[in-house]
Design a protein around this motif. Structure first.
Motif, mmCIF file in Angstrom:
data_model
loop_
_atom_site.group_PDB
_atom_site.id
_atom_site.type_symbol
_atom_site.label_atom_id
_atom_site.label_comp_id
_atom_site.label_asym_id
_atom_site.label_seq_id
_atom_site.Cartn_x
_atom_site.Cartn_y
_atom_site.Cartn_z
ATOM 1 N N ILE A 75 0.832 -1.199 0.000
ATOM 2 C CA ILE A 75 0.000 0.000 0.000
ATOM 3 C C ILE A 75 0.866 1.248 0.000
ATOM 4 N N ALA A 76 0.222 2.368 -0.326
ATOM 5 C CA ALA A 76 0.897 3.660 -0.289
ATOM 6 C C ALA A 76 -0.135 4.753 -0.105
ATOM 7 N N GLY A 77 0.326 5.866 0.443
ATOM 8 C CA GLY A 77 -0.497 7.061 0.456
ATOM 9 C C GLY A 77 -0.431 7.721 -0.905
ATOM 10 N N GLY A 78 -1.538 8.233 -1.378
ATOM 11 C CA GLY A 78 -1.584 8.801 -2.722
ATOM 12 C C GLY A 78 -1.667 10.309 -2.722
ATOM 13 N N LEU A 79 -1.153 10.901 -3.789
ATOM 14 C CA LEU A 79 -1.315 12.323 -4.048
ATOM 15 C C LEU A 79 -2.057 12.483 -5.367
ATOM 16 N N THR A 144 6.325 8.919 -10.002
ATOM 17 C CA THR A 144 7.352 8.827 -8.961
ATOM 18 C C THR A 144 6.749 8.385 -7.640
ATOM 19 N N ILE A 145 7.453 7.478 -6.957
ATOM 20 C CA ILE A 145 7.107 7.093 -5.588
ATOM 21 C C ILE A 145 8.197 7.629 -4.675
ATOM 22 N N ALA A 146 7.800 8.335 -3.634
ATOM 23 C CA ALA A 146 8.741 8.919 -2.676
ATOM 24 C C ALA A 146 8.725 8.107 -1.389
ATOM 25 N N THR A 147 9.911 7.827 -0.869
ATOM 26 C CA THR A 147 10.066 6.924 0.278
ATOM 27 C C THR A 147 10.709 7.644 1.452
ATOM 28 N N ASP A 149 10.874 7.449 6.229
ATOM 29 C CA ASP A 149 10.491 6.781 7.470
ATOM 30 C C ASP A 149 9.501 7.600 8.290
ATOM 31 N N TYR A 150 8.546 8.207 7.621
ATOM 32 C CA TYR A 150 7.429 8.869 8.281
ATOM 33 C C TYR A 150 6.135 8.301 7.726
ATOM 34 N N PHE A 151 5.101 8.281 8.551
ATOM 35 C CA PHE A 151 3.762 7.997 8.045
ATOM 36 C C PHE A 151 3.200 9.338 7.592
ATOM 37 N N VAL A 152 3.196 9.564 6.303
ATOM 38 C CA VAL A 152 2.895 10.882 5.757
ATOM 39 C C VAL A 152 1.385 11.140 5.758
ATOM 40 N N LYS A 153 1.001 12.208 6.423
ATOM 41 C CA LYS A 153 -0.397 12.633 6.434
ATOM 42 C C LYS A 153 -0.584 14.001 5.782
ATOM 43 N N ILE A 168 5.248 13.225 -8.326
ATOM 44 C CA ILE A 168 5.139 12.317 -7.183
ATOM 45 C C ILE A 168 3.673 11.938 -7.007
ATOM 46 N N LEU A 169 3.396 10.633 -7.115
ATOM 47 C CA LEU A 169 2.021 10.138 -7.048
ATOM 48 C C LEU A 169 1.736 9.354 -5.776
ATOM 49 N N ALA A 170 2.799 8.884 -5.100
ATOM 50 C CA ALA A 170 2.583 8.029 -3.930
ATOM 51 C C ALA A 170 3.773 8.138 -2.992
ATOM 52 N N VAL A 171 3.516 7.861 -1.728
ATOM 53 C CA VAL A 171 4.576 7.831 -0.720
ATOM 54 C C VAL A 171 4.489 6.529 0.059
ATOM 55 N N ASP A 172 5.655 5.978 0.383
ATOM 56 C CA ASP A 172 5.709 4.748 1.162
ATOM 57 C C ASP A 172 6.971 4.737 2.011
#
Length: 230
Positions: A75-79, A144-147, A149-153, A168-172
């Motif tokens: 899973i990933a957070g989306g933008l 682009t996926i950005a990585t 060590d934060y749970f990005v909100k 940038i479309l997603a963060v994980d």
């Protein structure tokens, strides 16, 4: 043999339930599953969350099994324009929380000294998965996926890296770390993420918990079908 790495149980459960499990091997905190589906051999790893766990797992997988390619999923957070349930195919992977600048020298935000700012997924894999999803009318985006060590909100976490990279479309928490290991070992790599929640100023914690099982199951199903088709 194809390698698949995911961080948590929800991200690997579909693969285990829908293949023959030949062997399960625990190596400290990493669990490897040798799976077989329609004469395809897969080595699946549950890494645990975060960049260190991800990079350690990728290194162990390469040393132990020498996979022909590695797919990172989960899973990933989306933008925006990504939406919940969309699949994001990461053609580029970056760190949003790396900064090696100091009072003595300035470096690009996101760049580990001596390594690329952006790690690129295998272009052939990107194209093939994009075509595979489109033929099945499955909503998917390439970007682009950005990585980190934060749970990005909030997108404020991405302000610095957004000045360096676009789309940038997603963060994980794992993709770029695995991409870096694959880059150093010259192993073809691809990250595909299912969007479980959307990062906005009105972020809703419950969205992540509500969607994780469904989006992981659907993405696992599609990846398995692709592997069996090649």
């Amino acid at each position: 043999m194809i390698g698949i790495i995911a961080a948590i149980d929800e991200e690997i459960n579909f693969f285990i339930k829908n293949t023959n499990v030949i062997e399960t091997i625990k190596d400290n905190n990493v669990v490897f599953y040798h799976l077989r589906k329609e004469n395809k051999d897969i080595i699946l790893a549950k890494s645990g969350a975060g960049k260190v766990n991800a990079s350690m797992t990728a290194t162990k997988m390469i040393d132990k099994y020498n996979p022909e390619l590695i797919i990172n999923t989960g899973i990933a957070g989306g933008l925006k324009p990504a939406e919940v349930g969309n699949f994001v195919i990461g053609n580029k992977l970056v760190y949003y929380d790396v900064n090696m600048s100091s009072h003595r020298s300035k470096h690009q935000h996101g760049k580990v000294r001596g390594l690329p700012l952006e790690y690129k997924s295998d272009s052939t894999l990107v194209a093939k998965f994009h075509k595979f999803f489109n033929e099945r009318k499955i909503p998917n985006l390439v970007g682009t996926i950005a990585t980190g060590d934060y749970f990005v909100k909030s997108s404020t976490y991405l302000e610095n890296i957004s000045k360096e990279v676009t789309n940038i479309l997603a963060v994980d928490m794992e993709s770029a770390a695995i991409a870096q290991v694959c880059y150093l070992h010259n192993i073809p790599f691809l990250s595909i993420r299912a969007i479980s929640d959307i990062i906005t100023i009105n972020y809703k914690d419950e969205e992540f918990a509500l969607n994780i099982k469904n989006v992981c199951g659907e993405l696992g199903k599609q990846i398995l079908e692709y592997i069996c088709s090649i």
